[in-house]
Design an enzyme around this catalytic site. Sequence first.
Site: not given
Ligand SMILES: NC(=O)C1=CN([C@@H]2O[C@H](COP(=O)(O)OP(=O)(O)OC[C@H]3O[C@@H](n4cnc5c(N)ncnc54)[C@H](O)[C@@H]3O)[C@@H](O)[C@H]2O)C=CC1
Ligand SMILES: O=C(O)C1=N[C@H](C(=O)O)C[C@H](O)C1
Length: 269
Positions: A158, A162
């Site tokens: 990643h 991350k």
């Molecule tokens: N399940 C899936 O398919 C995927 C899951 N993810 C997960 O999604 C999460 C976010 O990933 P990214 O967008 O890359 O991170 P990022 O760090 O770019 O965004 C996270 C956002 O959440 C906000 N945030 C944190 N605490 C908050 C609160 N109490 N209230 C409101 N907003 C709050 C932050 O200010 C930030 O804007 C991670 O846990 C990642 O692993 C990411 C991509 C795909």
């Molecule tokens: O943090 C990410 O970017 C992603 N998080 C998810 C994970 O923890 O598997 C999904 C994806 O791979 C991107």
Amino acid sequence: MTDLPGIVITGASGRMGQMLINTVLGSDKCKLVGAIERTGHDWVGRDVGEAMGGLTNGVIVTDDALEAFSRAQAVIDFTAPAATVAFSALAAQAHCVHVIGTTGMTDDDISKLGAAAHHCTIVRAGNMSLGVNLLTKITKMVAQALDDDFDIEVVEAHHNRKVDAPSGTALMLGEAAAEGRGVILADVSESGRDGITGARTRGDIGFSAIRGGDVVGEHDVMFLGDGERIILRHVASDRSLFAKGALKAALWGQTQKPGEYDMMDVLGL
Ligand SMILES: NC(=O)C1=CN([C@@H]2O[C@H](COP(=O)(O)OP(=O)(O)OC[C@H]3O[C@@H](n4cnc5c(N)ncnc54)[C@H](O)[C@@H]3O)[C@@H](O)[C@H]2O)C=CC1
Ligand SMILES: O=C(O)C1=N[C@H](C(=O)O)C[C@H](O)C1
């Protein structure tokens, strides 16, 4: 137009938050009714379209989640574990579908979602893509077909921002491999090898994490035997696939009874 389900996006300024906002705005099946950021974030109070560098769209970023949820049919939440636990209680209060993409949640965090799921539909998955969910199914089948003569290793890569490891996807794949083998992942999980670790324990499921650059998400499940290896691989090259999956889950959830679901349920896999 007004009858379309209203969607709120949490973590609006994040990598996934912005992708989700664009996905909802581009859909003719729902409308964006709210965008949430944490208290003190400099986007709070600004029009979300303008904050993202585009045209205004009338949705003002707020830190009042309950007020926004009460005007919505679904919340799509890719933020951080503590925020997601708090949002689940508010989504339950507002009777909204809560789609959770947040990873890095502990067993304790996940157990707290159970109370909310009595009142609302929760769809949670470490990866919202069709490809990974299919790979999860295939991993279970292959693990079922092979015995401990094949060592199982999950390797993920990643981007350098991350914060959690192993990734949520790697854990999904590890769980599937453990289920296929008929064992409990926690009993056989091995990660963070460093130093004189001793020889590999037969039956372990190993995890390795690579972090760097702008890698969206890559996962290999390796079955390593004597004289042969099977490697199952998924490569995500665009975050929009996670956002499209999450939106599909939010719309699917509109017709489901309260409870906890995952993307396998949404995709019918
Ligand atoms: N399940 C899936 O398919 C995927 C899951 N993810 C997960 O999604 C999460 C976010 O990933 P990214 O967008 O890359 O991170 P990022 O760090 O770019 O965004 C996270 C956002 O959440 C906000 N945030 C944190 N605490 C908050 C609160 N109490 N209230 C409101 N907003 C709050 C932050 O200010 C930030 O804007 C991670 O846990 C990642 O692993 C990411 C991509 C795909
Ligand atoms: O943090 C990410 O970017 C992603 N998080 C998810 C994970 O923890 O598997 C999904 C994806 O791979 C991107």
